[in-house]
Design an enzyme around this catalytic site. Structure first.
Site, mmCIF file in Angstrom:
data_model
loop_
_atom_site.group_PDB
_atom_site.id
_atom_site.type_symbol
_atom_site.label_atom_id
_atom_site.label_comp_id
_atom_site.label_asym_id
_atom_site.label_seq_id
_atom_site.Cartn_x
_atom_site.Cartn_y
_atom_site.Cartn_z
ATOM 1 N N GLN A 11 0.646 -1.132 -0.094
ATOM 2 C CA GLN A 11 -0.206 -0.131 0.074
ATOM 3 C C GLN A 11 1.206 1.051 0.422
ATOM 4 O OE1 GLN A 11 -2.883 -0.098 2.639
ATOM 5 N NE2 GLN A 11 -3.908 1.949 2.044
ATOM 6 N N GLN A 253 0.733 -10.371 10.665
ATOM 7 C CA GLN A 253 1.102 -9.186 9.908
ATOM 8 C C GLN A 253 0.531 -8.946 10.010
ATOM 9 O OE1 GLN A 253 0.543 -7.658 6.651
ATOM 10 N NE2 GLN A 253 1.985 -9.449 4.989
#
Length: 302
Positions: A11, A253
């Site tokens: 991202q 994560q």
């Protein structure tokens, strides 16, 4: 043939206009966007090409956009260098990009991948809205120095090292108040350079609770297979083949630091000779060059 690794961006790599020319020129790329749009319920390619930037940058939109755009770029590589994938000995992706890597490796189906990254994006967006927070990149310092600054200003707020990207580039995540204090301290210490990231929240910290739990729920409805190519995990900078382990690491994560520098060093230690950055942007190439200046990395843009 050179030992090759495919790297996929995370991202922040998205830009308005991406994937437009690619989808016009390559039917296979356009088909991926059409299939994704049917799942998402909106025209993903239109958002990628025309924006507005505020919509594309929203976490719940940017994550599917980067996932699909990166796989569309992979179709471009297949068309122009059909033998490139045959030499791949490992793959990795930065944060969100780990999902793209898993899809390339055959561990995650395309449709399931789109649903997962949409659910992940929504969950992380919700967590960001619940607690105003952000991320800031610290340039020119090594990790122990950054950790010392974090301890100096954290106080009762959340402030954590979130991304260990390459020598001299570490990302810190936390509440807005803590990030503000951190930036001020960097100025007071002699003008340490910081860059506030254009993201919605403190990703890869405990402020992402309960996004990890929502992702775990979404993962229960998804089939994961053993990858045909080793996929490096962001959590521990190691490869895993057991689908159950991969599932757990994907959940972990969300809250854990991204160990990207360790991943790159691991790939280099396994004698990877050629890298491809596949998807929007060129961030990963820059990070790799900071780890190994003479690394052979080629960009396949979306």
């Amino acid at each position: 043939m050179p030992r090759t690794a495919f790297l996929f961006p995370g991202q922040g790599a998205q830009t308005v206009g991406m994937a437009g020319a690619l989808c016009q020129a390559l039917p296979a790329a356009n088909d991926l966007f059409q299939r994704a749009s049917a799942i998402l319920g909106y025209d993903l390619l239109d958002v990628c090409v025309n924006g507005p930037a505020e919509r594309l940058n929203a976490t719940d939109v940017s994550q599917p956009a980067i996932f699909v755009a990166s796989l569309a770029a992979l179709e471009q590589l297949k068309a122009t260098e059909p033998d490139a994938a045959q030499d791949v000995v490992a793959t990795a992706g930065l944060s969100l990009g780990e999902y793209t890597a898993l899809a390339f490796a055959g561990a995650l189906g395309f449709e399931d991948g789109v649903k997962l990254v949409q659910a992940r994006g929504r969950a992380m967006q919700d967590a960001a809205v619940a607690t105003p927070s952000g991320m800031v990149s610290v340039l020119g310092l090594e990790v122990p120095e950054v950790e010392a600054l974090v301890l100096e200003v954290r106080g009762a707020d959340t402030l954590e090292v979130a991304n260990l990207l390459c020598p001299g580039n570490t990302v810190v995540s936390g509440s807005v108040a803590a990030i503000d204090r951190f930036e001020q301290l960097c100025v007071q210490k002699g003008g340490i350079r910081t860059v506030r990231l254009a993201v919605a929240g403190a990703f890869h910290t405990k402020l992402m609770k309960p996004a990890d739990e929502k992702l775990a729920t979404a993962l229960t409805g998804v089939v994961l297979n053993a990858p045909r190519v080793p996929v490096w995990s962001n959590v521990d900078a190691r490869t895993h083949t057991d689908p159950a382990e991969i599932r757990g690491l994907l959940v972990q994560q969300v809250l854990s630091p991204v160990r990207w520098e360790d991943t790159l060093r691991g790939l280099l230690s396994e004698n990877v000779e050629r890298f491809y950055e596949i998807g929007p942007g060129r961030v990963l190439a820059g990070l790799l060059k900071r780890v190994h200046r003479k690394a052979d990395i080629r960009n396949v843009a979306a």
